[in-house]
Design an enzyme around this catalytic site. Structure first.
Site, PDB file in Angstrom:
ATOM      1  CG  ASN A  23      64.599  63.010  24.752  1.00  0.00           C
ATOM      2  OD1 ASN A  23      64.914  63.508  25.892  1.00  0.00           O
ATOM      3  ND2 ASN A  23      64.656  61.589  24.571  1.00  0.00           N
ATOM      4  CG  ASP A  24      62.128  59.980  22.667  1.00  0.00           C
ATOM      5  OD1 ASP A  24      62.890  60.888  22.142  1.00  0.00           O
ATOM      6  OD2 ASP A  24      62.626  58.819  22.908  1.00  0.00           O
ATOM      7  CD  GLN A  40      62.208  60.370  27.936  1.00  0.00           C
ATOM      8  OE1 GLN A  40      63.507  60.021  28.082  1.00  0.00           O
ATOM      9  NE2 GLN A  40      61.061  60.049  28.538  1.00  0.00           N
ATOM     10  CD1 TRP A  48      68.024  62.750  27.200  1.00  0.00           C
ATOM     11  CD2 TRP A  48      69.745  62.012  28.148  1.00  0.00           C
ATOM     12  NE1 TRP A  48      67.664  61.453  27.649  1.00  0.00           N
ATOM     13  CE2 TRP A  48      68.808  61.013  28.045  1.00  0.00           C
ATOM     14  CE3 TRP A  48      71.035  61.632  28.742  1.00  0.00           C
ATOM     15  CZ2 TRP A  48      68.929  59.637  28.456  1.00  0.00           C
ATOM     16  CZ3 TRP A  48      71.208  60.248  29.061  1.00  0.00           C
ATOM     17  CH2 TRP A  48      70.266  59.508  28.886  1.00  0.00           C
ATOM     18  CB  SER A  81      60.495  56.637  25.408  1.00  0.00           C
ATOM     19  OG  SER A  81      60.844  58.217  24.975  1.00  0.00           O
ATOM     20  NE  ARG A 145      66.425  53.373  24.222  1.00  0.00           N
ATOM     21  CZ  ARG A 145      67.769  52.745  24.102  1.00  0.00           C
ATOM     22  NH1 ARG A 145      68.483  52.196  24.993  1.00  0.00           N
ATOM     23  NH2 ARG A 145      68.371  53.395  22.995  1.00  0.00           N
ATOM     24  CD  GLU A 197      67.143  55.178  20.438  1.00  0.00           C
ATOM     25  OE1 GLU A 197      67.707  55.289  21.446  1.00  0.00           O
ATOM     26  OE2 GLU A 197      66.646  56.147  19.891  1.00  0.00           O
ATOM     27  CD1 TRP A 284      68.513  60.526  19.394  1.00  0.00           C
ATOM     28  CD2 TRP A 284      69.406  61.879  20.973  1.00  0.00           C
ATOM     29  NE1 TRP A 284      67.618  60.426  20.618  1.00  0.00           N
ATOM     30  CE2 TRP A 284      68.365  60.986  21.403  1.00  0.00           C
ATOM     31  CE3 TRP A 284      70.198  62.448  22.039  1.00  0.00           C
ATOM     32  CZ2 TRP A 284      67.747  61.265  22.952  1.00  0.00           C
ATOM     33  CZ3 TRP A 284      69.576  62.880  23.152  1.00  0.00           C
ATOM     34  CH2 TRP A 284      68.433  62.109  23.802  1.00  0.00           C
TER      35      TRP A 284
END
Ligand code: FRU
Length: 479
Positions: A23-24, A40, A48, A81, A145, A197, A284
Protein backbone atom coordinates in the site's frame (compact mmCIF):
# COMPACT_ATOMS: atom_id res chain seq x y z
CA UNK A 1 18.49 -3.95 -18.86
CA UNK A 2 15.00 -3.13 -17.63
CA UNK A 3 12.48 -5.77 -16.81
CA UNK A 4 9.47 -6.20 -18.97
CA UNK A 5 6.49 -7.71 -17.25
CA UNK A 6 4.28 -10.36 -18.78
CA UNK A 7 1.75 -11.20 -16.06
CA UNK A 8 -1.87 -10.39 -16.88
CA UNK A 9 -2.65 -6.79 -15.77
CA UNK A 10 0.91 -6.16 -14.51
CA UNK A 11 1.62 -2.44 -14.95
CA UNK A 12 4.31 -1.67 -17.52
CA UNK A 13 4.82 2.00 -16.61
CA UNK A 14 4.08 1.87 -12.90
CA UNK A 15 5.89 0.35 -9.97
CA UNK A 16 4.46 -2.89 -8.62
CA UNK A 17 6.29 -5.46 -6.47
CA UNK A 18 7.16 -8.84 -7.99
CA UNK A 19 4.83 -10.44 -5.51
CA UNK A 20 2.52 -9.77 -2.58
CA UNK A 21 0.74 -6.83 -1.03
CA UNK A 22 1.72 -3.17 -1.11
CA UNK A 23 0.00 0.00 0.00
CA UNK A 24 1.25 3.53 0.75
CA UNK A 25 4.55 4.87 -0.58
CA UNK A 26 6.82 5.61 2.38
CA UNK A 27 10.17 7.24 3.02
CA UNK A 28 10.54 8.81 -0.41
CA UNK A 29 14.01 10.32 -0.59
CA UNK A 30 16.45 11.36 -3.29
CA UNK A 31 19.93 10.40 -2.21
CA UNK A 32 23.25 9.99 -4.05
CA UNK A 33 21.68 10.08 -7.50
CA UNK A 34 18.87 7.66 -6.77
CA UNK A 35 15.20 8.00 -6.01
CA UNK A 36 14.32 5.69 -3.16
CA UNK A 37 10.83 4.44 -2.64
CA UNK A 38 9.90 2.49 0.43
CA UNK A 39 6.35 1.26 0.79
CA UNK A 40 3.91 -0.54 3.03
CA UNK A 41 4.57 -4.19 2.23
CA UNK A 42 3.53 -7.66 3.32
CA UNK A 43 6.48 -9.84 2.24
CA UNK A 44 4.61 -13.12 2.64
CA UNK A 45 1.02 -12.48 1.65
CA UNK A 46 -1.22 -10.59 -0.73
CA UNK A 47 -3.62 -9.12 1.81
CA UNK A 48 -2.85 -6.28 4.22
CA UNK A 49 -1.47 -7.17 7.65
CA UNK A 50 1.65 -7.06 9.87
CA UNK A 51 3.23 -4.62 7.43
CA UNK A 52 6.93 -4.01 6.76
CA UNK A 53 8.63 -1.40 4.59
CA UNK A 54 9.61 -2.73 1.19
CA UNK A 55 12.24 -0.88 -0.84
CA UNK A 56 12.83 0.00 -4.49
CA UNK A 57 15.20 2.43 -6.26
CA UNK A 58 15.17 4.27 -9.54
CA UNK A 59 17.42 6.66 -11.44
CA UNK A 60 14.60 8.18 -13.47
CA UNK A 61 11.39 7.75 -11.43
CA UNK A 62 10.11 5.41 -14.17
CA UNK A 63 12.19 2.21 -14.06
CA UNK A 64 12.33 0.63 -10.61
CA UNK A 65 14.52 -2.03 -9.11
CA UNK A 66 13.05 -3.84 -6.13
CA UNK A 67 15.49 -4.37 -3.26
CA UNK A 68 15.35 -6.34 -0.02
CA UNK A 69 12.77 -5.53 2.65
CA UNK A 70 14.04 -2.61 4.71
CA UNK A 71 12.14 -2.44 7.99
CA UNK A 72 10.29 -5.31 9.63
CA UNK A 73 7.93 -5.39 12.63
CA UNK A 74 9.47 -5.43 16.13
CA UNK A 75 8.26 -5.44 19.74
CA UNK A 76 6.60 -2.03 19.18
CA UNK A 77 4.51 -3.43 16.34
CA UNK A 78 4.17 -3.44 12.55
CA UNK A 79 5.81 -0.58 10.61
CA UNK A 80 3.12 1.80 9.40
CA UNK A 81 3.60 4.74 7.06
CA UNK A 82 6.22 7.43 7.49
CA UNK A 83 8.99 9.37 5.84
CA UNK A 84 12.76 9.57 5.44
CA UNK A 85 15.08 12.55 5.63
CA UNK A 86 18.75 13.01 4.81
CA UNK A 87 20.29 14.20 8.06
CA UNK A 88 22.89 16.26 6.26
CA UNK A 89 24.36 18.00 9.29
CA UNK A 90 24.10 15.00 11.58
CA UNK A 91 21.59 16.89 13.72
CA UNK A 92 20.56 13.57 15.25
CA UNK A 93 24.07 12.63 16.35
CA UNK A 94 23.27 9.14 15.05
CA UNK A 95 26.07 9.26 12.50
CA UNK A 96 29.82 9.58 12.74
CA UNK A 97 31.11 13.09 13.16
CA UNK A 98 30.19 15.37 10.26
CA UNK A 99 28.88 12.52 8.15
CA UNK A 100 25.35 12.21 6.88
CA UNK A 101 22.86 9.38 6.81
CA UNK A 102 19.23 8.55 6.31
CA UNK A 103 16.72 8.73 9.14
CA UNK A 104 13.34 7.04 8.82
CA UNK A 105 10.47 8.35 10.95
CA UNK A 106 7.55 5.90 10.97
CA UNK A 107 4.61 4.72 13.02
CA UNK A 108 5.06 1.72 15.28
CA UNK A 109 1.56 0.28 15.20
CA UNK A 110 1.37 -2.12 18.11
CA UNK A 111 -1.33 -1.86 20.74
CA UNK A 112 -0.95 1.90 20.40
CA UNK A 113 0.29 3.98 17.49
CA UNK A 114 3.52 5.84 18.27
CA UNK A 115 6.31 7.41 16.26
CA UNK A 116 9.70 5.71 15.97
CA UNK A 117 13.06 6.18 14.23
CA UNK A 118 15.51 4.00 12.35
CA UNK A 119 18.72 5.05 10.61
CA UNK A 120 20.89 3.83 7.77
CA UNK A 121 24.43 4.56 6.62
CA UNK A 122 24.36 2.32 3.53
CA UNK A 123 21.83 4.10 1.31
CA UNK A 124 18.80 2.54 2.91
CA UNK A 125 19.75 -1.11 2.48
CA UNK A 126 20.14 -1.94 6.17
CA UNK A 127 18.61 -0.10 9.10
CA UNK A 128 19.18 0.21 12.82
CA UNK A 129 16.18 0.95 15.00
CA UNK A 130 16.77 3.84 17.41
CA UNK A 131 17.19 2.68 21.01
CA UNK A 132 14.95 5.39 22.44
CA UNK A 133 11.85 4.40 20.45
CA UNK A 134 9.15 5.54 20.49
CA UNK A 135 10.25 9.16 20.05
CA UNK A 136 6.62 10.34 20.26
CA UNK A 137 4.62 8.07 22.57
CA UNK A 138 0.87 7.78 22.15
CA UNK A 139 -0.95 10.61 23.98
CA UNK A 140 -4.25 8.71 24.16
CA UNK A 141 -5.38 9.13 20.55
CA UNK A 142 -6.43 5.95 18.73
CA UNK A 143 -5.41 7.01 15.20
CA UNK A 144 -2.04 8.69 15.64
CA UNK A 145 0.18 8.04 12.67
CA UNK A 146 1.95 8.73 9.37
CA UNK A 147 4.71 11.22 10.31
CA UNK A 148 5.97 13.25 7.34
CA UNK A 149 9.08 15.22 8.25
CA UNK A 150 10.60 18.17 6.41
CA UNK A 151 13.47 20.56 7.02
CA UNK A 152 12.43 24.13 7.87
CA UNK A 153 15.51 26.08 6.88
CA UNK A 154 14.26 29.44 8.24
CA UNK A 155 14.42 28.23 11.83
CA UNK A 156 16.92 25.44 11.28
CA UNK A 157 14.56 22.78 12.57
CA UNK A 158 12.64 19.69 11.53
CA UNK A 159 8.87 19.84 11.22
CA UNK A 160 6.55 16.87 11.34
CA UNK A 161 2.95 16.65 10.16
CA UNK A 162 1.09 13.83 11.88
CA UNK A 163 -2.46 12.50 11.45
CA UNK A 164 -4.44 12.37 14.70
CA UNK A 165 -7.91 11.00 13.95
CA UNK A 166 -9.88 14.05 12.86
CA UNK A 167 -7.06 16.59 12.71
CA UNK A 168 -3.40 17.13 11.92
CA UNK A 169 -0.77 17.85 14.56
CA UNK A 170 2.49 19.66 13.94
CA UNK A 171 5.67 18.93 15.89
CA UNK A 172 9.17 20.35 15.68
CA UNK A 173 12.61 19.06 16.56
CA UNK A 174 16.24 20.18 16.43
CA UNK A 175 17.62 16.65 16.36
CA UNK A 176 14.90 14.27 15.11
CA UNK A 177 14.83 12.44 18.43
CA UNK A 178 13.24 15.01 20.80
CA UNK A 179 9.94 16.34 19.45
CA UNK A 180 7.88 19.29 20.65
CA UNK A 181 4.15 19.60 19.98
CA UNK A 182 3.40 22.94 18.23
CA UNK A 183 -0.16 23.16 16.93
CA UNK A 184 -3.15 21.40 15.42
CA UNK A 185 -5.31 21.95 12.40
CA UNK A 186 -8.51 20.77 10.91
CA UNK A 187 -11.21 19.33 13.11
CA UNK A 188 -13.59 21.94 11.69
CA UNK A 189 -12.13 22.23 8.20
CA UNK A 190 -12.48 20.31 4.97
CA UNK A 191 -14.04 16.88 4.61
CA UNK A 192 -14.57 14.55 7.56
CA UNK A 193 -16.33 11.60 5.97
CA UNK A 194 -13.62 9.34 7.35
CA UNK A 195 -10.45 9.21 9.43
CA UNK A 196 -7.64 11.61 8.48
CA UNK A 197 -4.43 9.95 7.33
CA UNK A 198 -1.06 10.55 5.65
CA UNK A 199 -0.67 14.35 5.87
CA UNK A 200 2.01 16.44 4.22
CA UNK A 201 2.83 20.12 4.33
CA UNK A 202 4.51 21.39 1.14
CA UNK A 203 5.80 24.85 0.23
CA UNK A 204 5.26 25.72 -3.43
CA UNK A 205 5.69 28.82 -5.58
CA UNK A 206 2.47 30.40 -6.87
CA UNK A 207 2.34 30.89 -10.65
CA UNK A 208 6.03 29.97 -10.93
CA UNK A 209 7.13 32.95 -8.84
CA UNK A 210 9.78 31.75 -6.37
CA UNK A 211 9.30 34.94 -4.35
CA UNK A 212 5.64 34.19 -3.75
CA UNK A 213 5.12 30.85 -2.08
CA UNK A 214 2.15 29.32 -0.32
CA UNK A 215 1.79 26.15 1.70
CA UNK A 216 -0.26 23.19 0.65
CA UNK A 217 -1.48 20.80 3.32
CA UNK A 218 -2.52 17.45 1.86
CA UNK A 219 -4.69 15.19 4.01
CA UNK A 220 -6.12 11.85 2.97
CA UNK A 221 -9.46 10.58 4.20
CA UNK A 222 -10.85 7.08 4.37
CA UNK A 223 -13.72 6.68 3.60
CA UNK A 224 -15.70 9.68 2.34
CA UNK A 225 -13.68 10.84 -0.63
CA UNK A 226 -15.14 12.43 -3.75
CA UNK A 227 -15.43 9.23 -5.80
CA UNK A 228 -16.22 7.01 -2.81
CA UNK A 229 -13.89 5.27 -0.38
CA UNK A 230 -10.39 6.62 0.21
CA UNK A 231 -8.93 9.74 -1.40
CA UNK A 232 -7.06 12.99 -0.85
CA UNK A 233 -8.04 16.57 -0.08
CA UNK A 234 -5.84 19.63 0.26
CA UNK A 235 -5.79 23.04 1.89
CA UNK A 236 -3.90 26.14 0.74
CA UNK A 237 -2.58 28.71 3.15
CA UNK A 238 0.29 30.02 5.21
CA UNK A 239 2.71 28.39 7.63
CA UNK A 240 4.62 30.49 10.15
CA UNK A 241 6.95 27.82 11.46
CA UNK A 242 4.40 26.78 14.03
CA UNK A 243 0.87 26.91 12.67
CA UNK A 244 -0.87 26.25 9.36
CA UNK A 245 -3.56 28.82 8.49
CA UNK A 246 -6.10 27.87 5.82
CA UNK A 247 -6.75 30.82 3.49
CA UNK A 248 -10.06 29.44 2.21
CA UNK A 249 -13.43 29.07 3.96
CA UNK A 250 -13.27 26.13 6.41
CA UNK A 251 -16.10 24.23 4.74
CA UNK A 252 -14.53 24.41 1.29
CA UNK A 253 -13.22 21.08 0.01
CA UNK A 254 -10.48 20.74 -2.59
CA UNK A 255 -9.87 17.24 -3.94
CA UNK A 256 -6.48 16.02 -5.05
CA UNK A 257 -7.86 13.54 -7.60
CA UNK A 258 -11.37 12.85 -8.89
CA UNK A 259 -10.83 9.18 -9.69
CA UNK A 260 -11.01 6.37 -7.18
CA UNK A 261 -7.42 5.24 -7.07
CA UNK A 262 -4.95 7.82 -5.81
CA UNK A 263 -4.18 7.60 -2.13
CA UNK A 264 -1.55 8.31 0.52
CA UNK A 265 0.70 10.35 -1.77
CA UNK A 266 3.90 11.90 -0.47
CA UNK A 267 6.73 13.89 -2.04
CA UNK A 268 10.37 12.98 -2.37
CA UNK A 269 12.59 14.60 0.23
CA UNK A 270 15.72 16.37 -1.07
CA UNK A 271 14.71 17.26 -4.64
CA UNK A 272 15.27 20.99 -4.17
CA UNK A 273 12.56 23.27 -5.45
CA UNK A 274 11.15 20.52 -7.64
CA UNK A 275 8.35 18.74 -5.79
CA UNK A 276 7.32 15.31 -7.03
CA UNK A 277 4.86 12.96 -5.40
CA UNK A 278 3.56 9.48 -6.02
CA UNK A 279 0.47 7.78 -4.61
CA UNK A 280 -0.79 4.30 -3.97
CA UNK A 281 -2.94 3.57 -7.01
CA UNK A 282 -5.77 1.92 -5.13
CA UNK A 283 -8.78 2.34 -2.88
CA UNK A 284 -9.30 0.75 0.52
CA UNK A 285 -12.79 -0.33 -0.65
CA UNK A 286 -11.35 -3.15 -2.76
CA UNK A 287 -7.56 -3.10 -2.50
CA UNK A 288 -7.37 -6.64 -1.12
CA UNK A 289 -9.56 -8.22 -3.81
CA UNK A 290 -8.23 -6.69 -7.05
CA UNK A 291 -7.76 -9.58 -9.51
CA UNK A 292 -3.96 -9.61 -9.76
CA UNK A 293 -1.45 -12.30 -8.98
CA UNK A 294 1.19 -12.84 -7.62
CA UNK A 295 1.42 -9.12 -6.73
CA UNK A 296 -1.30 -6.92 -5.35
CA UNK A 297 -1.08 -3.16 -5.62
CA UNK A 298 0.84 -0.59 -7.64
CA UNK A 299 1.93 3.03 -7.42
CA UNK A 300 0.64 5.88 -9.58
CA UNK A 301 2.88 7.68 -12.02
CA UNK A 302 5.08 10.26 -10.29
CA UNK A 303 3.68 13.78 -10.66
CA UNK A 304 5.28 17.19 -10.42
CA UNK A 305 3.43 19.71 -8.25
CA UNK A 306 2.74 23.42 -8.73
CA UNK A 307 0.26 26.07 -7.62
CA UNK A 308 -1.71 28.22 -10.01
CA UNK A 309 -4.16 31.09 -9.57
CA UNK A 310 -7.58 30.72 -11.20
CA UNK A 311 -9.97 33.63 -11.53
CA UNK A 312 -12.81 33.17 -9.05
CA UNK A 313 -11.38 29.98 -7.59
CA UNK A 314 -8.19 31.12 -5.93
CA UNK A 315 -5.00 29.09 -5.88
CA UNK A 316 -5.25 25.45 -6.92
CA UNK A 317 -2.94 22.47 -7.00
CA UNK A 318 -1.52 21.55 -10.40
CA UNK A 319 -0.23 18.02 -11.03
CA UNK A 320 1.63 17.00 -14.17
CA UNK A 321 3.26 13.68 -15.08
CA UNK A 322 7.05 13.95 -14.62
CA UNK A 323 9.05 14.81 -17.74
CA UNK A 324 11.13 11.62 -17.33
CA UNK A 325 8.17 9.74 -18.82
CA UNK A 326 9.17 11.13 -22.22
CA UNK A 327 11.99 8.59 -22.12
CA UNK A 328 9.68 5.66 -22.80
CA UNK A 329 7.99 7.02 -25.92
CA UNK A 330 8.25 4.70 -28.90
CA UNK A 331 6.10 5.32 -31.97
CA UNK A 332 4.58 8.75 -32.29
CA UNK A 333 1.51 9.76 -34.30
CA UNK A 334 0.40 13.36 -34.81
CA UNK A 335 -2.64 15.25 -36.04
CA UNK A 336 -3.40 18.95 -36.35
CA UNK A 337 -6.60 20.87 -37.04
CA UNK A 338 -8.87 17.92 -37.69
CA UNK A 339 -12.61 17.99 -37.49
CA UNK A 340 -13.78 15.00 -35.48
CA UNK A 341 -17.17 13.73 -36.64
CA UNK A 342 -19.38 10.96 -35.28
CA UNK A 343 -18.77 7.56 -36.80
CA UNK A 344 -15.15 8.04 -37.86
CA UNK A 345 -12.18 6.93 -35.71
CA UNK A 346 -8.82 8.34 -36.78
CA UNK A 347 -7.00 6.18 -34.20
CA UNK A 348 -8.16 2.81 -35.50
CA UNK A 349 -4.68 1.59 -36.47
CA UNK A 350 -2.92 2.33 -33.17
CA UNK A 351 -2.07 -0.28 -30.58
CA UNK A 352 -3.44 1.30 -27.41
CA UNK A 353 -2.30 -1.09 -24.73
CA UNK A 354 0.28 1.26 -23.25
CA UNK A 355 -0.08 4.76 -24.63
CA UNK A 356 0.22 8.43 -23.84
CA UNK A 357 -2.31 10.78 -25.42
CA UNK A 358 -1.96 14.56 -25.45
CA UNK A 359 -4.84 16.43 -27.07
CA UNK A 360 -6.16 19.95 -27.38
CA UNK A 361 -9.77 20.44 -28.46
CA UNK A 362 -11.75 23.45 -29.53
CA UNK A 363 -15.36 22.91 -28.54
CA UNK A 364 -17.79 22.54 -31.45
CA UNK A 365 -21.33 21.31 -31.87
CA UNK A 366 -20.65 17.87 -30.33
CA UNK A 367 -22.51 17.38 -27.05
CA UNK A 368 -19.82 14.98 -25.88
CA UNK A 369 -16.42 13.84 -27.13
CA UNK A 370 -13.30 12.14 -25.91
CA UNK A 371 -11.38 8.90 -25.97
CA UNK A 372 -12.42 5.31 -25.51
CA UNK A 373 -9.37 3.34 -24.42
CA UNK A 374 -8.54 -0.33 -23.84
CA UNK A 375 -11.41 -1.05 -26.19
CA UNK A 376 -12.80 -4.18 -27.81
CA UNK A 377 -16.31 -5.20 -28.83
CA UNK A 378 -17.15 -5.93 -25.19
CA UNK A 379 -15.00 -3.49 -23.20
CA UNK A 380 -14.06 0.17 -23.09
CA UNK A 381 -12.99 2.83 -20.63
CA UNK A 382 -14.42 6.20 -21.59
CA UNK A 383 -12.57 9.46 -20.92
CA UNK A 384 -15.13 11.99 -22.06
CA UNK A 385 -16.07 15.64 -21.93
CA UNK A 386 -19.64 16.89 -21.63
CA UNK A 387 -19.62 20.14 -23.61
CA UNK A 388 -22.72 21.71 -22.08
CA UNK A 389 -22.06 20.88 -18.45
CA UNK A 390 -18.27 21.36 -18.70
CA UNK A 391 -17.75 18.01 -17.07
CA UNK A 392 -14.77 15.75 -17.58
CA UNK A 393 -15.43 12.13 -16.66
CA UNK A 394 -13.91 8.68 -16.54
CA UNK A 395 -16.38 5.84 -16.98
CA UNK A 396 -15.01 2.40 -16.18
CA UNK A 397 -18.40 0.67 -15.97
CA UNK A 398 -17.55 -1.59 -18.94
CA UNK A 399 -13.77 -1.43 -18.53
CA UNK A 400 -13.25 -5.16 -17.93
CA UNK A 401 -13.31 -7.27 -14.76
CA UNK A 402 -15.33 -5.64 -12.00
CA UNK A 403 -17.27 -8.34 -10.12
CA UNK A 404 -14.64 -8.64 -7.37
CA UNK A 405 -16.21 -5.61 -5.68
CA UNK A 406 -19.55 -3.76 -5.90
CA UNK A 407 -17.60 -0.54 -5.34
CA UNK A 408 -15.49 -0.90 -8.50
CA UNK A 409 -17.62 -0.23 -11.60
CA UNK A 410 -18.60 3.41 -12.00
CA UNK A 411 -18.32 6.81 -13.57
CA UNK A 412 -16.42 9.69 -11.94
CA UNK A 413 -16.83 13.36 -12.79
CA UNK A 414 -15.30 16.78 -12.23
CA UNK A 415 -15.88 20.24 -13.62
CA UNK A 416 -13.21 21.29 -16.09
CA UNK A 417 -13.72 24.83 -17.36
CA UNK A 418 -12.70 25.49 -20.96
CA UNK A 419 -10.20 28.27 -21.58
CA UNK A 420 -11.17 30.34 -24.63
CA UNK A 421 -13.40 27.46 -25.72
CA UNK A 422 -10.57 24.96 -25.52
CA UNK A 423 -9.74 22.05 -23.24
CA UNK A 424 -6.64 19.91 -22.97
CA UNK A 425 -6.36 16.25 -22.02
CA UNK A 426 -3.18 14.36 -21.18
CA UNK A 427 -3.77 10.65 -20.66
CA UNK A 428 -1.63 7.64 -19.72
CA UNK A 429 -3.02 4.19 -20.38
CA UNK A 430 -1.36 1.11 -18.90
CA UNK A 431 -2.29 -2.58 -18.60
CA UNK A 432 -4.48 -1.91 -15.56
CA UNK A 433 -4.94 1.84 -15.15
CA UNK A 434 -5.75 5.19 -16.71
CA UNK A 435 -4.50 8.57 -15.49
CA UNK A 436 -6.07 11.70 -16.91
CA UNK A 437 -4.72 15.25 -16.52
CA UNK A 438 -7.21 17.97 -17.53
CA UNK A 439 -6.02 21.33 -18.90
CA UNK A 440 -2.80 22.37 -17.15
CA UNK A 441 -3.21 19.55 -14.62
CA UNK A 442 -5.75 21.17 -12.31
CA UNK A 443 -8.15 18.23 -12.63
CA UNK A 444 -6.76 14.72 -12.37
CA UNK A 445 -8.33 11.26 -12.44
CA UNK A 446 -6.56 8.06 -11.48
CA UNK A 447 -8.51 4.88 -12.03
CA UNK A 448 -7.66 1.20 -12.07
CA UNK A 449 -9.12 -0.92 -14.86
CA UNK A 450 -8.83 -4.65 -15.56
CA UNK A 451 -9.47 -5.06 -19.29
CA UNK A 452 -8.85 -8.20 -21.26
CA UNK A 453 -5.25 -8.10 -22.60
CA UNK A 454 -6.69 -8.16 -26.12
CA UNK A 455 -8.79 -5.02 -25.55
CA UNK A 456 -6.16 -2.78 -27.08
CA UNK A 457 -7.95 -0.35 -29.43
CA UNK A 458 -8.39 3.35 -28.87
CA UNK A 459 -11.04 5.57 -30.35
CA UNK A 460 -11.46 9.31 -30.62
CA UNK A 461 -15.20 9.92 -30.60
CA UNK A 462 -17.72 12.73 -30.82
CA UNK A 463 -21.48 12.64 -30.38
CA UNK A 464 -24.23 14.76 -31.91
CA UNK A 465 -21.93 17.00 -33.87
CA UNK A 466 -18.26 17.80 -34.39
CA UNK A 467 -15.40 18.85 -32.17
CA UNK A 468 -12.26 20.48 -33.49
CA UNK A 469 -9.01 18.79 -32.71
CA UNK A 470 -6.40 21.55 -32.54
CA UNK A 471 -3.65 19.04 -31.94
CA UNK A 472 -3.20 15.43 -30.97
CA UNK A 473 -0.10 13.41 -30.19
CA UNK A 474 -0.33 9.72 -29.42
CA UNK A 475 2.77 7.90 -28.23
CA UNK A 476 2.99 4.16 -27.94
CA UNK A 477 5.04 3.58 -24.81
CA UNK A 478 7.57 0.93 -23.96
CA UNK A 479 9.26 0.64 -20.60
C1 FRU B 1 -3.13 4.67 4.70
C2 FRU B 1 -2.81 3.87 5.94
C3 FRU B 1 -1.97 4.69 6.89
C4 FRU B 1 -1.25 3.64 7.68
C5 FRU B 1 -1.03 2.56 6.65
C6 FRU B 1 -1.10 1.17 7.20
O1 FRU B 1 -3.43 3.90 3.58
O2 FRU B 1 -4.00 3.43 6.55
O3 FRU B 1 -2.71 5.59 7.67
O4 FRU B 1 -0.06 4.11 8.22
O5 FRU B 1 -2.00 2.73 5.65
O6 FRU B 1 -0.72 0.22 6.26
Amino acid sequence: PYSYYTEKYRPQLHFSPARNWINDPNGLVYHKGKYHMFYQYKPYGDKWGNVSWGHAVSKDLVHWEQLRVALTPDELGPIFSGSIVVDRHNTSGLFKESSEGLVAIYTSAGEMQQQSLAYSTDEGITWTKYKGNPVIPNPGIKDFRDPKVMWYEKEYKWIMALAAGDHIQFYSSKNLTAWKYMSRFGENEGSHGGVWEVPELIELPVDNDPNNTKWLLKVDINPGSVAGGSGGQYFIGAFDGMRFINENPPNEIRWVDYGKDFYAAQTWFNTGSRKVWIGWMNNWQYADVTPTNPWRGAMSLPRELALKTFRGEGVKLIQMPVKELKGIRKNQYQWKNEKVMPGKNILSSINGKTVEIAAEFELGSASEFGFKVRKSAAEETVIGYDTERHILFVDRTYSGEFIFSPAFAGRYEAILNPIRDRIKLHIFVDWSSVEVFGNAGEIVFTDLIFPNPSSNRIELYSENGYVKLSSLIVNELES
